[in-house]
Design an enzyme around this catalytic site. Structure first.
Site, PDB file in Angstrom:
ATOM      1  N   ARG A 232      -7.548  -3.147 -93.824  1.00  0.00           N
ATOM      2  CA  ARG A 232      -7.034  -4.030 -93.712  1.00  0.00           C
ATOM      3  C   ARG A 232      -8.394  -4.443 -92.838  1.00  0.00           C
ATOM      4  NH1 ARG A 232      -3.550  -3.933 -97.073  1.00  0.00           N
ATOM      5  NH2 ARG A 232      -1.528  -3.563 -96.521  1.00  0.00           N
ATOM      6  N   GLU A 261      -8.228 -12.832 -95.381  1.00  0.00           N
ATOM      7  CA  GLU A 261      -7.689 -13.504 -96.976  1.00  0.00           C
ATOM      8  C   GLU A 261      -6.607 -13.633 -97.286  1.00  0.00           C
ATOM      9  OE1 GLU A 261      -7.471  -8.752 -97.414  1.00  0.00           O
ATOM     10  OE2 GLU A 261      -5.270  -9.495 -98.737  1.00  0.00           O
ATOM     11  N   HIS A 293      -9.397  -7.354-102.835  1.00  0.00           N
ATOM     12  CA  HIS A 293      -7.799  -6.450-102.227  1.00  0.00           C
ATOM     13  C   HIS A 293      -7.316  -5.862-103.745  1.00  0.00           C
ATOM     14  CE1 HIS A 293      -4.722  -5.424 -99.385  1.00  0.00           C
ATOM     15  NE2 HIS A 293      -4.991  -4.811-100.009  1.00  0.00           N
TER      16      HIS A 293
HETATM   17  P1  NAI Z   1      -1.267   6.749 -94.427  1.00  0.00           P
HETATM   18  O1  NAI Z   1       0.045   6.145 -93.329  1.00  0.00           O
HETATM   19  O2  NAI Z   1      -1.005   7.773 -95.750  1.00  0.00           O
HETATM   20  O3  NAI Z   1      -1.967   7.062 -93.961  1.00  0.00           O
HETATM   21  C1  NAI Z   1      -3.453   6.790 -92.993  1.00  0.00           C
HETATM   22  C2  NAI Z   1      -3.479   7.695 -91.740  1.00  0.00           C
HETATM   23  O4  NAI Z   1      -4.176   6.868 -90.784  1.00  0.00           O
HETATM   24  C3  NAI Z   1      -2.548   8.733 -91.189  1.00  0.00           C
HETATM   25  O5  NAI Z   1      -2.856  10.000 -91.689  1.00  0.00           O
HETATM   26  C4  NAI Z   1      -2.306   8.067 -90.011  1.00  0.00           C
HETATM   27  O6  NAI Z   1      -2.342   9.351 -88.520  1.00  0.00           O
HETATM   28  C5  NAI Z   1      -4.155   7.433 -89.770  1.00  0.00           C
HETATM   29  N1  NAI Z   1      -4.388   6.626 -88.469  1.00  0.00           N
HETATM   30  C6  NAI Z   1      -2.951   5.773 -87.610  1.00  0.00           C
HETATM   31  N2  NAI Z   1      -3.825   5.359 -86.720  1.00  0.00           N
HETATM   32  C7  NAI Z   1      -4.904   5.766 -86.458  1.00  0.00           C
HETATM   33  C8  NAI Z   1      -6.510   5.657 -85.911  1.00  0.00           C
HETATM   34  N3  NAI Z   1      -6.097   4.649 -84.638  1.00  0.00           N
HETATM   35  N4  NAI Z   1      -7.509   6.056 -86.108  1.00  0.00           N
HETATM   36  C9  NAI Z   1      -7.202   6.933 -87.323  1.00  0.00           C
HETATM   37  N5  NAI Z   1      -6.448   7.385 -88.121  1.00  0.00           N
HETATM   38  C10 NAI Z   1      -5.376   6.566 -87.009  1.00  0.00           C
HETATM   39  O7  NAI Z   1      -1.543   5.172 -95.619  1.00  0.00           O
HETATM   40  P2  NAI Z   1      -2.543   5.264 -96.632  1.00  0.00           P
HETATM   41  O8  NAI Z   1      -1.113   5.123 -98.130  1.00  0.00           O
HETATM   42  O9  NAI Z   1      -3.432   6.418 -96.651  1.00  0.00           O
HETATM   43  O10 NAI Z   1      -2.954   3.749 -96.403  1.00  0.00           O
HETATM   44  C11 NAI Z   1      -3.500   3.716 -95.675  1.00  0.00           C
HETATM   45  C12 NAI Z   1      -3.944   2.414 -95.360  1.00  0.00           C
HETATM   46  O11 NAI Z   1      -4.812   1.474 -96.836  1.00  0.00           O
HETATM   47  C13 NAI Z   1      -2.598   0.952 -95.588  1.00  0.00           C
HETATM   48  O12 NAI Z   1      -2.131   1.336 -94.089  1.00  0.00           O
HETATM   49  C14 NAI Z   1      -3.209  -0.815 -96.173  1.00  0.00           C
HETATM   50  O13 NAI Z   1      -3.539  -1.144 -94.336  1.00  0.00           O
HETATM   51  C15 NAI Z   1      -3.941   0.174 -97.068  1.00  0.00           C
HETATM   52  N6  NAI Z   1      -3.649  -0.032 -98.572  1.00  0.00           N
HETATM   53  C16 NAI Z   1      -4.240  -0.721 -98.950  1.00  0.00           C
HETATM   54  C17 NAI Z   1      -4.028  -1.072-100.420  1.00  0.00           C
HETATM   55  C18 NAI Z   1      -5.281  -1.721-100.904  1.00  0.00           C
HETATM   56  O14 NAI Z   1      -4.673  -2.014-102.244  1.00  0.00           O
HETATM   57  N7  NAI Z   1      -6.737  -1.950-100.657  1.00  0.00           N
HETATM   58  C19 NAI Z   1      -3.757  -0.266-100.466  1.00  0.00           C
HETATM   59  C20 NAI Z   1      -2.540   0.596-100.528  1.00  0.00           C
HETATM   60  C21 NAI Z   1      -3.468   0.748 -99.329  1.00  0.00           C
END
Ligand code: NAI
Length: 328
Positions: A232, A261, A293
Site C-alpha cells: 500500500r 493512487e 496497482h
Molecule cells: P497477510 O495478512 O497474509 O500478511 C501480512 C503480514 O504482515 C503478516 O504476516 C503480518 O504479521 C505482517 N505484519 C503486520 N504488521 C507488520 C509490521 N508492522 N511490520 C512487519 N510485518 C507486519 O497479507 P498478504 O496477503 O501477504 O498481503 C500483504 C499486503 O499486500 C496486503 O495487506 C495488501 O495491502 C497488499 N496487496 C497488494 C496487492 C497488489 O495488487 N499490489 C494485491 C494483494 C494484496
C-alpha cells in the site's frame, strides 16, 4: 434473491464474474464504473449488498448512508481493508467480507518483475533495441544471487516471495512480528534496513505501518538500496522517498502502489494534465519504475476474486452465522 451493486467495475472483471455467477443463480450483480464515495452512495438505493475495491471510500459517512439504504453486506474484492472503517461497519451491523488470498504468487511474481526490470534495465533495453541501438552503456545490472534481500511482512505474499528468492540464492532477512523461523533469517526492522541490498514491503497498511519508510528509515539504509512496494502506498512517506532519490540513498525504486493512487490509478488519464506534482516528480527519475496497482492482475487471481466474492455473498445470503472470510 440478493441484489448487489458492484463499484469501480472494470470490463476485464466481467467475464470472470459472469462465469462465477452460473453457480449462484440467486445473486444479481449491477456494475457501476464509478468508485464508491460520499458522492455516489445514492446509487446503492434498492440493493442488499455492495461490492467494493481498493480505492473505494468506506468511511463513517459512506457506511452510515449504506446502512440507511438497507445494505447489510460489504464484499471487498481484495485482500486489504485499510479503506474500510471496520469499527463503524460493525456498529452499523454491516458485515464486511473480503478475498483473503486470491493469488499471493501473482503479487510475489510482480515484486520479482519490478526487481529484475530495475536491476537488469530491460525496460530501457527494449526501447534501445527497437531503435537499433545495441549500446550496453548504462545497462549494467547486478545479480540477485548472494544479495541480502529484506522482506518486511512475511504473510501469504511475503512467503511466496521468499520461496522465489530462495531459488535465486539470495540471503533473506525477514521482519514480521508475527512469524516464526523459516527459510530466512528473522531480523529486527533496524537490522533489515541497515543490511539489505533490496527491501520489499509486504505488510498491510495500518496506523502502526503508516509511513514506516520515512526519512529516519532511509537514513539507516545502505546507499544505493533498491526499495519495492507492492503493498500500500502510504507505507512510504513519498516526499521522504523523493529526498532519498535525490541524494542517491535510494538507488532504485519499484512501486505498484502510491499514497495518492485513488486520484490516479485504474483509469486512462493520457489526455489529462496530471495535477499531482509529487507523482510527476517520482515518474521523472530514471531509476524509478511504477506500475498502476497491477500486482494482483493475473487470470488466475481474477478467477479466484470472482469465485470467492460470490462465495462470500452467498454465505451472507444464506444467513450463515459465521462467515468464512469476514473481517472482524
Ligand atoms: P497477510 O495478512 O497474509 O500478511 C501480512 C503480514 O504482515 C503478516 O504476516 C503480518 O504479521 C505482517 N505484519 C503486520 N504488521 C507488520 C509490521 N508492522 N511490520 C512487519 N510485518 C507486519 O497479507 P498478504 O496477503 O501477504 O498481503 C500483504 C499486503 O499486500 C496486503 O495487506 C495488501 O495491502 C497488499 N496487496 C497488494 C496487492 C497488489 O495488487 N499490489 C494485491 C494483494 C494484496
Amino acid at each position: 434473491m440478493m441484489k448487489v451493486a458492484l463499484f469501480s467495475s472494470q470490463n476485464y472483471e466481467k467475464p470472470f464474474f459472469s462465469e462465477a455467477l452460473k453457480d449462484h443463480p440467486q445473486i444479481e450483480l449491477s456494475y457501476f464504473s464509478e468508485s464508491l464515495n460520499e458522492q455516489t452512495t445514492a446509487l446503492c438505493q434498492g440493493f442488499d449488498a455492495v461490492c467494493a475495491f481498493v480505492n473505494d471510500t468506506l468511511n463513517k459517512t459512506v457506511l452510515t448512508e449504506l446502512a440507511e439504504s438497507g445494505i447489510q453486506t460489504l464484499a471487498l474484492r481484495c485482500a486489504g481493508f485499510n479503506n474500510v472503517d471496520i469499527k463503524t461497519a460493525q456498529a452499523l451491523g454491516i458485515k464486511v467480507v473480503r478475498v483473503p488470498a486470491y493469488s499471493p504468487e501473482a503479487v510475489a511474481e510482480h515484486c520479482i518483475a519490478l526487481m529484475l526490470t530495475l536491476s537488469r534495465k530491460t525496460h530501457k533495453a527494449y526501447n534501445r533495441v527497437r531503435e537499433d541501438n545495441f549500446d550496453l552503456n548504462g545497462l549494467l545490472g547486478f545479480n540477485l544471487h548472494n544479495k541480502t534481500i529484506g522482506v518486511i511482512g512475511a504473510g501469504k505474499i511475503g512467503q511466496a516471495l521468499i520461496a522465489i528468492l530462495n531459488g535465486f540464492g539470495a540471503n533473506i532477512l525477514v521482519y514480521d512480528p508475527n512469524i516464526g523461523e523459516g527459510s530466512y533469517t528473522l531480523s529486527s526492522l533496524d537490522m533489515l534496513l541497515e543490511q539489505s541490498d533490496i527491501i520489499s514491503l509486504n505488510c498491510p497498511l495500518s496506523e502502526a505501518t503508516h509511513h514506516m519508510i520515512n526519512d529516519n528509515a532511509f537514513n539507516k539504509m545502505k546507499p544505493g538500496v533498491m526499495l519495492i512496494n507492492t503493498s500500500r502506498g502510504a507505507l512510504i512517506d513519498t516526499k521522504a522517498c523523493i529526498r532519498a532519490l535525490k541524494n542517491s540513498t535510494l538507488g532504485y525504486l519499484g512501486l505498484d502502489v502510491y499514497e495518492q493512487e485513488s486520484e490516479l490509478f485504474f483509469k486512462n488519464r493520457s489526455d489529462e494534465i496530471i495535477q499531482d506534482d509529487v507523482f510527476s516528480r517520482l515518474v521523472s527519475f530514471p531509476n524509478v519504475l511504477i506500475t498502476g496497482h497491477q500486482g494482483f492482475f493475473t487470470q488466475e487471481a481474477l478467477e479466484q476474486i470472482a469465485n470467492v466474492t460470490l462465495f462470500n455473498l452467498q454465505e451472507a445470503l444464506d444467513r450463515r452465522s459465521e462467515l468464512t472470510n469476514q473481517v472482524r
